[in-house]
Design an enzyme around this catalytic site. Structure first.
Site, mmCIF file in Angstrom:
data_model
loop_
_atom_site.group_PDB
_atom_site.id
_atom_site.type_symbol
_atom_site.label_atom_id
_atom_site.label_comp_id
_atom_site.label_asym_id
_atom_site.label_seq_id
_atom_site.Cartn_x
_atom_site.Cartn_y
_atom_site.Cartn_z
ATOM 1 N N ASP A 7 4.502 91.143 35.004
ATOM 2 C CA ASP A 7 4.301 91.253 33.588
ATOM 3 C C ASP A 7 3.716 92.669 33.588
ATOM 4 O O ASP A 7 3.573 93.373 34.627
ATOM 5 C CB ASP A 7 2.800 90.476 33.234
ATOM 6 N N GLU A 9 1.951 96.039 30.846
ATOM 7 C CA GLU A 9 1.088 96.302 29.609
ATOM 8 C C GLU A 9 1.699 97.697 29.428
ATOM 9 O O GLU A 9 2.049 98.529 30.222
ATOM 10 C CB GLU A 9 -0.146 96.203 29.586
ATOM 11 N N GLU A 52 -3.016 99.799 18.179
ATOM 12 C CA GLU A 52 -2.738 98.509 18.160
ATOM 13 C C GLU A 52 -2.615 97.917 19.656
ATOM 14 O O GLU A 52 -3.004 96.754 19.969
ATOM 15 C CB GLU A 52 -1.597 98.300 17.470
ATOM 16 N N HIS A 57 -4.627 94.829 24.647
ATOM 17 C CA HIS A 57 -5.043 94.662 26.314
ATOM 18 C C HIS A 57 -6.295 95.313 26.666
ATOM 19 O O HIS A 57 -6.493 95.340 27.838
ATOM 20 C CB HIS A 57 -3.666 95.276 27.093
ATOM 21 N N HIS A 154 -4.969 90.626 27.119
ATOM 22 C CA HIS A 154 -3.504 90.620 28.063
ATOM 23 C C HIS A 154 -4.070 91.636 29.207
ATOM 24 O O HIS A 154 -4.788 92.578 29.023
ATOM 25 C CB HIS A 154 -2.545 91.175 27.290
ATOM 26 N N ASP A 159 -2.039 87.873 33.568
ATOM 27 C CA ASP A 159 -0.944 87.277 33.032
ATOM 28 C C ASP A 159 0.149 86.722 34.084
ATOM 29 O O ASP A 159 0.848 85.554 34.017
ATOM 30 C CB ASP A 159 -0.342 87.976 31.803
#
Length: 235
Positions: A7, A9, A52, A57, A154, A159
């Site tokens: 995963d 970010e 945003e 996260h 997140h 994750d």
């Protein structure tokens, strides 16, 4: 089979608009068993993180200021994933960002993730198994009884660890089912929460057949072959 559950970010939603990866989290699985090996790094994106995205996260520009840039961690990252099957939820998103980062590197012969690894998209898999239902990670955790209460925001490594549990459950994995048949809130049979075994546990005892037992087994296969022709256990 070596799989890397992965995963990322990012600073925003679209690498074509100059957005970058700021966190990578990977967990290693071999033959459907988590090995305990992980790859986790925060990255200075050399640009601002959109507000945003921070709301999703929680990774701020100040936190990333002293982190390494992607080029300094690229070799270690590629070495970790190379040749494995990448298991990713909504894979086009992460793969798009990874390929964007690889293409920024000079001297890298292969700049496409799909040429380094195979890719399994668990979102596509979930949509096949549960058509017409919500299939984001939170919804899948609820459906499969996986505790993700510690997931307030997140995070790439967290994750990836949760996705590993989800993937194993979706594909029949090494967890206990609730045989009482209690219905879940989304239909079907409720599955008990995953209980991970410690990675430092004692190895299981392997009992091997004796020479006499192997001889008896071969004798039985000879009988099968005489009655039915080809013996599939010997193919």
């Amino acid at each position: 089979m070596r799989q890397i559950i992965l995963d990322t970010e990012t600073t925003g939603l679209d690498p074509k608009q100059g957005h970058r990866i700021i966190e990578i989290g990977c967990v290693e699985m071999i033959n459907r068993r988590l090995t305990g090996n992980t790859f986790h790094v925060y990255i200075n994106p050399q640009r601002l993180v959109e507000q945003e995205a921070i709301g999703v996260h929680g990774i701020t520009n100040e936190y990333l200021a002293d982190k390494p840039v992607f080029s300094t961690i690229a070799k270690e990252f590629i070495d970790f994933i190379y040749g494995a099957q990448l298991v990713i939820h909504n894979a086009p998103f992460d793969i798009g960002f990874m390929d964007h980062e690889f293409n920024r590197l000079s001297g890298l012969a292969v700049k496409e993730s799909a040429k380094m690894c195979t890719v399994l998209d668990t979102l596509d898999l979930a949509r096949q198994i549960h058509p017409g239902q919500k299939n984001n990670l939170d919804a899948l955790c609820r459906r499969y009884g996986i505790d993700n209460s510690h997931r307030e925001k997140h995070g790439a490594l967290l994750d990836a660890e949760i996705l590993a549990d989800v993937y194993l459950m979706m594909t029949g994995g090494q967890t206990d089912l609730n045989l009482s048949g209690k219905a879940s809130s989304e239909g079907g049979v409720q599955i008990e929460a995953i209980r991970r075994l410690s990675t430092d546990r004692k190895p299981l005892k392997v009992v091997m057949a004796t020479a006499d037992e192997l001889e008896q087994h071969e004798s039985r296969l000879d009988i099968v072959a005489e009655k039915g022709g080809a013996c599939i256990w010997r193919e």
